[in-house]
Design an enzyme around this catalytic site. Structure first.
Site, PDB file in Angstrom:
ATOM      1  N   GLY A 166     -51.440 -22.260  14.363  1.00  0.00           N
ATOM      2  CA  GLY A 166     -51.680 -20.847  14.675  1.00  0.00           C
ATOM      3  C   GLY A 166     -53.090 -20.613  15.190  1.00  0.00           C
ATOM      4  O   GLY A 166     -54.040 -21.271  14.758  1.00  0.00           O
ATOM      5  N   ASP A 170     -44.709 -18.102   1.993  1.00  0.00           N
ATOM      6  CA  ASP A 170     -45.775 -19.115   1.963  1.00  0.00           C
ATOM      7  C   ASP A 170     -47.097 -18.475   2.364  1.00  0.00           C
ATOM      8  O   ASP A 170     -48.154 -19.018   2.082  1.00  0.00           O
ATOM      9  CB  ASP A 170     -45.434 -20.264   2.923  1.00  0.00           C
ATOM     10  CG  ASP A 170     -46.459 -21.397   2.880  1.00  0.00           C
ATOM     11  OD1 ASP A 170     -46.899 -21.747   1.759  1.00  0.00           O
ATOM     12  OD2 ASP A 170     -46.836 -21.918   3.945  1.00  0.00           O
ATOM     13  N   GLY A 172     -47.712 -24.768   3.629  1.00  0.00           N
ATOM     14  CA  GLY A 172     -46.808 -25.269   4.662  1.00  0.00           C
ATOM     15  C   GLY A 172     -47.101 -26.682   5.151  1.00  0.00           C
ATOM     16  O   GLY A 172     -46.225 -27.540   5.166  1.00  0.00           O
ATOM     17  N   SER A 173     -48.322 -26.935   5.566  1.00  0.00           N
ATOM     18  CA  SER A 173     -48.622 -28.246   6.168  1.00  0.00           C
ATOM     19  C   SER A 173     -49.301 -29.185   5.180  1.00  0.00           C
ATOM     20  O   SER A 173     -49.834 -30.232   5.572  1.00  0.00           O
ATOM     21  CB  SER A 173     -49.514 -28.056   7.402  1.00  0.00           C
ATOM     22  OG  SER A 173     -50.773 -27.511   7.020  1.00  0.00           O
ATOM     23  N   ARG A 231     -47.236 -16.010   9.294  1.00  0.00           N
ATOM     24  CA  ARG A 231     -48.521 -15.471   8.843  1.00  0.00           C
ATOM     25  C   ARG A 231     -48.249 -14.208   8.039  1.00  0.00           C
ATOM     26  O   ARG A 231     -47.296 -13.457   8.350  1.00  0.00           O
ATOM     27  CB  ARG A 231     -49.421 -15.105  10.037  1.00  0.00           C
ATOM     28  CG  ARG A 231     -50.039 -16.272  10.764  1.00  0.00           C
ATOM     29  CD  ARG A 231     -51.172 -16.944   9.953  1.00  0.00           C
ATOM     30  NE  ARG A 231     -51.775 -18.069  10.652  1.00  0.00           N
ATOM     31  CZ  ARG A 231     -51.430 -19.352  10.501  1.00  0.00           C
ATOM     32  NH1 ARG A 231     -50.464 -19.695   9.674  1.00  0.00           N
ATOM     33  NH2 ARG A 231     -52.067 -20.301  11.161  1.00  0.00           N
ATOM     34  N   HIS A 272     -49.736 -20.694   0.643  1.00  0.00           N
ATOM     35  CA  HIS A 272     -49.953 -21.252   1.981  1.00  0.00           C
ATOM     36  C   HIS A 272     -50.030 -22.791   1.946  1.00  0.00           C
ATOM     37  O   HIS A 272     -51.074 -23.382   2.219  1.00  0.00           O
ATOM     38  CB  HIS A 272     -51.222 -20.648   2.609  1.00  0.00           C
ATOM     39  CG  HIS A 272     -51.198 -20.740   4.114  1.00  0.00           C
ATOM     40  ND1 HIS A 272     -51.793 -19.806   4.923  1.00  0.00           N
ATOM     41  CD2 HIS A 272     -50.656 -21.656   4.963  1.00  0.00           C
ATOM     42  CE1 HIS A 272     -51.621 -20.134   6.195  1.00  0.00           C
ATOM     43  NE2 HIS A 272     -50.931 -21.263   6.238  1.00  0.00           N
TER      44      HIS A 272
HETATM   45  P1  NAP Z   1     -44.654 -22.693  18.424  1.00  0.00           P
HETATM   46  O1  NAP Z   1     -44.021 -24.030  18.576  1.00  0.00           O
HETATM   47  O2  NAP Z   1     -45.603 -22.206  19.439  1.00  0.00           O
HETATM   48  O3  NAP Z   1     -43.460 -21.636  18.258  1.00  0.00           O
HETATM   49  C1  NAP Z   1     -43.673 -20.284  18.136  1.00  0.00           C
HETATM   50  C2  NAP Z   1     -42.429 -19.576  18.576  1.00  0.00           C
HETATM   51  O4  NAP Z   1     -42.567 -18.179  18.328  1.00  0.00           O
HETATM   52  C3  NAP Z   1     -42.130 -19.749  20.050  1.00  0.00           C
HETATM   53  O5  NAP Z   1     -40.798 -20.157  20.192  1.00  0.00           O
HETATM   54  C4  NAP Z   1     -42.324 -18.363  20.627  1.00  0.00           C
HETATM   55  O6  NAP Z   1     -41.402 -18.083  21.644  1.00  0.00           O
HETATM   56  C5  NAP Z   1     -42.013 -17.499  19.432  1.00  0.00           C
HETATM   57  N1  NAP Z   1     -42.522 -16.138  19.588  1.00  0.00           N
HETATM   58  C6  NAP Z   1     -43.638 -15.699  20.190  1.00  0.00           C
HETATM   59  N2  NAP Z   1     -43.690 -14.358  20.160  1.00  0.00           N
HETATM   60  C7  NAP Z   1     -42.563 -13.956  19.538  1.00  0.00           C
HETATM   61  C8  NAP Z   1     -42.019 -12.705  19.207  1.00  0.00           C
HETATM   62  N3  NAP Z   1     -42.645 -11.575  19.567  1.00  0.00           N
HETATM   63  N4  NAP Z   1     -40.831 -12.644  18.555  1.00  0.00           N
HETATM   64  C9  NAP Z   1     -40.187 -13.773  18.221  1.00  0.00           C
HETATM   65  N5  NAP Z   1     -40.643 -15.005  18.523  1.00  0.00           N
HETATM   66  C10 NAP Z   1     -41.817 -15.082  19.163  1.00  0.00           C
HETATM   67  O7  NAP Z   1     -45.429 -22.595  17.027  1.00  0.00           O
HETATM   68  P2  NAP Z   1     -45.093 -23.326  15.647  1.00  0.00           P
HETATM   69  O8  NAP Z   1     -45.901 -24.556  15.551  1.00  0.00           O
HETATM   70  O9  NAP Z   1     -43.632 -23.382  15.462  1.00  0.00           O
HETATM   71  O10 NAP Z   1     -45.766 -22.300  14.627  1.00  0.00           O
HETATM   72  C11 NAP Z   1     -45.354 -20.956  14.552  1.00  0.00           C
HETATM   73  C12 NAP Z   1     -46.318 -20.208  13.663  1.00  0.00           C
HETATM   74  O11 NAP Z   1     -46.196 -20.679  12.322  1.00  0.00           O
HETATM   75  C13 NAP Z   1     -47.791 -20.450  14.019  1.00  0.00           C
HETATM   76  O12 NAP Z   1     -48.245 -19.579  15.028  1.00  0.00           O
HETATM   77  C14 NAP Z   1     -48.478 -20.190  12.697  1.00  0.00           C
HETATM   78  O13 NAP Z   1     -48.842 -18.829  12.601  1.00  0.00           O
HETATM   79  C15 NAP Z   1     -47.422 -20.495  11.670  1.00  0.00           C
HETATM   80  N6  NAP Z   1     -47.712 -21.710  10.903  1.00  0.00           N
HETATM   81  C16 NAP Z   1     -47.729 -21.636   9.552  1.00  0.00           C
HETATM   82  C17 NAP Z   1     -47.989 -22.762   8.806  1.00  0.00           C
HETATM   83  C18 NAP Z   1     -48.002 -22.698   7.308  1.00  0.00           C
HETATM   84  O14 NAP Z   1     -48.669 -23.521   6.689  1.00  0.00           O
HETATM   85  N7  NAP Z   1     -47.285 -21.792   6.702  1.00  0.00           N
HETATM   86  C19 NAP Z   1     -48.263 -23.978   9.442  1.00  0.00           C
HETATM   87  C20 NAP Z   1     -48.217 -24.020  10.831  1.00  0.00           C
HETATM   88  C21 NAP Z   1     -47.948 -22.887  11.562  1.00  0.00           C
HETATM   89  P3  NAP Z   1     -41.863 -17.899  23.166  1.00  0.00           P
HETATM   90  O15 NAP Z   1     -42.212 -19.278  23.624  1.00  0.00           O
HETATM   91  O16 NAP Z   1     -40.670 -17.317  23.812  1.00  0.00           O
HETATM   92  O17 NAP Z   1     -43.058 -16.972  23.124  1.00  0.00           O
END
Ligand code: NAP
Length: 325
Positions: free
Chosen positions: A83, A266, A292-293, A242, A290
């Site tokens: 993120g 989380d 997740g990773s 988030r 938190h």
């Molecule tokens: P990613 O591969 O970039 O995937 C994010 C997805 O969200 C994309 O498919 C994107 O689609 C979609 N998206 C964007 N705007 C949106 C909206 N308005 N409505 C619905 N979907 C939307 O990222 P990722 O690695 O899977 O991570 C996603 C998020 O998880 C990160 O940004 C971070 O905040 C969170 N995260 C949390 C942890 C934890 O420890 N809990 C760890 C890592 C990440 P488009 O391509 O169509 O925009």
């Protein structure tokens, strides 16, 4: 010729990344953790010393003020996370600074946590554990009944790396239907058997809603009183994205009044969450801090990518995981 310098903002940055950096750069590890009272002041004081690369392994916001303190010597920045909601990307763009992150390698670990939260919230782990701990174990055919994953509809908000890993895991759970919402069609969706639907439809049809999207202006409080009002009374909300994706006061009300069945979180607002926050007291809100990773392999892999991002950028090459600005 003197070595280029990199500043790593976190005293716990894994040695897997540190060793790579040390081979080629002068490395400075800031001895701070996010939640220490003076951590931001320490960052500001230290960054003024002049560095070529910056590994932003903190939840503090990377602002124009901090970039100004870093000065024109700074040539590359990476988060040690997927993120980037804590990075002022406009300020980086203004200064023509490349930004990297560490996606993909954490997909499996975070998806595992999503599944854990689904089961924990739907099957009332929090109440069960409390009954054990207080010696108040009850029983009976109507005792502690939860919701089934089998035959359910699972809605993924954001079918990116993590969202896809969640669907892959759930393939063994006899889910009836997978749907997702997002800005664009995902080419992987067909093979995964997931159909794209408008967000209101996802809210209405899903038994489980898993938030896997980034926090942006568009997604802030995507779960609010209105969206909770559309969800099924039996539904379970899971958030691994988030905390800011959810209006937490509205979620509290919905969980307390039985407007939805349960939530597994989380991520929260704020982090760390105060133990006296009302949402902590709810039996149907299963919260973890938190994590997740947080596995050894994943954190080592993330640190290696952060290191590679900086090493490549300081050689004038594209980062391993660049963020288009
Ligand atoms: P990613 O591969 O970039 O995937 C994010 C997805 O969200 C994309 O498919 C994107 O689609 C979609 N998206 C964007 N705007 C949106 C909206 N308005 N409505 C619905 N979907 C939307 O990222 P990722 O690695 O899977 O991570 C996603 C998020 O998880 C990160 O940004 C971070 O905040 C969170 N995260 C949390 C942890 C934890 O420890 N809990 C760890 C890592 C990440 P488009 O391509 O169509 O925009």
């Amino acid at each position: 010729m003197s070595l280029k310098r990199v500043l790593i903002v976190n005293k716990m940055f894994p040695s897997s990344g540190l060793e790579l950096l040390k081979k080629e750069l002068e490395t400075t590890v800031l001895p701070i953790m996010d939640y220490e009272a003076d951590s931001l002041a320490t960052i500001k004081a230290k960054i003024s010393a002049g560095f070529d690369g910056l590994i932003w392994n903190t939840k503090h916001r990377l602002t124009g003020e901090i970039l100004d303190l870093a000065g024109s010597r700074l040539k590359a920045v990476t988060t040690n996370a997927s993120g980037i909601d804590h990075i002022d990307t406009d300020e980086l763009k203004k200064r023509n600074l490349p930004l990297g992150n560490t996606p993909s390698v954490l997909d499996n670990a975070v998806a595992d946590i999503a599944i854990g939260l689904m089961i924990g919230a739907a099957r009332r782990f929090k109440e069960g554990v409390k009954e054990i701990e207080t010696g108040e174990w009850k029983s009976g055919v109507q005792w502690s009944l939860g919701q089934d994953i089998a035959n359910s509809t699972v809605g993924i908000v954001g079918l990116g790396g993590i969202g896809q890993a969640v669907v892959r895991r759930l393939k063994g759970f006899d889910v009836a239907k997978f749907i997702y919402s997002g800005r664009t069609d995902k080419k992987e969706a067909k093979d995964l058997g997931v159909s794209r639907v408008p967000f209101p439809q996802l809210l209405k049809e899903s038994d489980f809603i898993i938030l896997c999207c980034p926090l942006t202006n568009e997604t802030k409080h995507i779960i609010n009183a209105d969206s909770l009002g559309i969800m099924k009374k039996t539904s379970v909300l899971v958030n691994i994205g988030r905390g800011g994706l959810v209006d937490q006061a509205a979620l509290y009300n919905a969980l307390k009044s039985g407007e939805i069945f349960a939530a597994g979180l989380d991520v929260t607002t704020p982090e760390p969450l105060n133990k006296d926050d009302p949402i902590v007291s709810l039996p149907n809100c299963y919260i973890i801090p938190h994590m997740g990773s947080a596995t050894v392999e994943t954190r080592n892999a993330m640190a290696k990518i952060s290191a590679e991002n900086i090493l490549l950028a300081l050689k004038g090459k594209p980062m391993m995981c660049p963020i288009p600005l």
